[in-house]
Write an enzyme that holds these catalytic residues in place. Structure first.
Site, PDB file in Angstrom:
ATOM      1  N   CYS A   1       0.828  -1.206   0.000  1.00  0.00           N
ATOM      2  CA  CYS A   1       0.000   0.000   0.000  1.00  0.00           C
ATOM      3  C   CYS A   1       0.862   1.256   0.000  1.00  0.00           C
ATOM      4  CB  CYS A   1      -0.926  -0.018   1.217  1.00  0.00           C
ATOM      5  SG  CYS A   1      -1.937   1.461   1.349  1.00  0.00           S
TER       6      CYS A   1
ATOM      7  N   CYS B   1      -0.359   4.108   2.231  1.00  0.00           N
ATOM      8  CA  CYS B   1      -0.142   3.873   3.664  1.00  0.00           C
ATOM      9  C   CYS B   1       1.321   4.092   4.041  1.00  0.00           C
ATOM     10  CB  CYS B   1      -0.480   2.432   4.051  1.00  0.00           C
ATOM     11  SG  CYS B   1      -1.943   1.756   3.299  1.00  0.00           S
ATOM     12  N   ASP B   2       2.235   3.604   3.224  1.00  0.00           N
ATOM     13  CA  ASP B   2       3.620   3.478   3.677  1.00  0.00           C
ATOM     14  C   ASP B   2       4.644   4.349   2.943  1.00  0.00           C
ATOM     15  OD1 ASP B   2       2.774   1.563   5.506  1.00  0.00           O
ATOM     16  OD2 ASP B   2       2.942  -0.055   4.050  1.00  0.00           O
TER      17      ASP B   2
END
Ligand code: NAP
Length: 306
Positions: free
Chosen positions: A131, A134-135
């Site tokens: 992701c 997300c990261d």
């Protein structure tokens, strides 16, 4: 007999459980084969509203679970093996366990595909990610790799170029599934380097965190190592909908089709989260649709007291 049975204990399922439990419906949540869903596979979550310092994915999930339990939600381990949606109450079978429910919320999620390499799963949160949103932020100023040749890979490569010092876009063929415009955007991005036709053979992590990848040219069979701090696997997602084939409407990729919020063609069956969303795929959107499904289920049960 349960009023509401919720399939899946990720963000969508747990939010549905909180709402249904607070409506005194005493919902049952079936955990599924990935309890906690995709958030339980990630580390620091910085874009879930309400946590200015961020929160660890597993902790966020644990909080939601406790919150649902506090209001009376029940949890059972077990993955769905069969459903009978032909009449109400619906019959839900998870291995040897058979449940009946007046309303059903399907929040079974989608699982990110992985490459299937040794150690890959254990390295999630230690350099391997599925992701970018997300990261990506954790790889500021560092070289990373994105694996895949579809729109997701192109989109992630472009997105990650905001943070990373260099993005190696590794794809096993010279042709791409991605749309021309997305390929063009990545090609003209000076931080993105196309590495084709190369397959990742090994993720190098001698110290327990990603330090590079070993890739093999699919034509010449030569191998080479690329030093990177992160590997973003963007080779697609599979919605967990096999059990619903022929029972609930789905698109050609297997994602369930919701109409009017969380409603499906079967009265009393509602959908929430990534199982019906390949576009946004965020924790907060999953939670939002979980809320919608619980409110829709509550209204349905009020109108159908049989
Ligand atoms: P996808 O289109 O199915 O592409 C998956 C890619 O991963 C393919 O290039 C495939 O390679 C590669 N791949 C699959 N398994 C692999 C393996 N084991 N090892 C190495 N490579 C592997 O998936 P997606 O990119 O996630 O897109 C899914 C859908 O969402 C598509 O319809 C896409 O258009 C849409 N989408 C749209 C946008 C947008 O428009 N902004 C953004 C993201 C996604 P091969 O080609 O060699 O099979």
């Amino acid at each position: 007999m349960y009023n509401v049975l919720i399939i899946g204990s990720g963000c969508a399922g747990l939010t549905a459980a909180i709402y249904a439990a607070r409506a005194n419906l005493k919902p049952l949540v079936l955990d599924g084969h990935e309890p906690g869903g995709q958030l339980s596979l990630t580390t620091h979550v910085e874009n879930y509203p309400g946590f200015p310092e961020g929160i660890m994915g597993p902790q966020l999930i644990e909080n939601m679970r406790k919150q649902a339990q506090k209001f009376g939600a029940e949890f059972k381990a077990g993955a769905l093996t069969e459903v009978d949606l032909s009449k109400r109450p619906f019959k839900i079978i998870a291995g040897k366990d058979i449940y009946e429910a007046r309303a059903l919320i399907v929040a079974a999620g989608a699982s990110a595909r992985l490459l299937g390499l040794k150690g890959e799963k254990q390295l999630i949160g230690h350099g391997v990610s599925t992701c970018a949103t997300c990261d990506g932020y954790f790889f500021r100023g560092k070289p990373i790799a994105v694996v895949g040749g579809g729109d997701s890979a192109m989109e992630e490569a472009n997105f990650l170029s905001r943070y990373a010092s260099k993005v190696h876009l590794i794809h096993r063929r010279n042709d791409f599934r991605a749309s021309k415009i997305m390929i063009e955007r990545a090609r003209t991005n000076e931080k993105v380097a196309f590495v084709t036709p190369f397959a990742v053979e090994e993720i190098l992590a001698p110290q327990g965190h990603v330090e590079g990848v070993s890739v093999r040219n699919q034509q010449t069979k030569e191998t080479q190592e690329i030093p990177v701090d992160g590997v973003f696997v963007a080779i697609g997602h599979d919605p967990n909908t096999i059990v619903f084939k022929g029972k609930l409407e789905m698109d050609s990729n297997g994602y369930l089709l919701a109409k009017h919020g969380s409603l499906t063609a079967i009265p009393g069956v509602f959908v929430a989260g990534d199982v019906q969303d390949h576009r946004y795929r965020q924790a907060v959107t999953a939670a939002g649709t979980g809320c919608m499904a619980a409110l829709d289920a509550e209204k349905f049960l009020e109108e159908h007291k049989d």
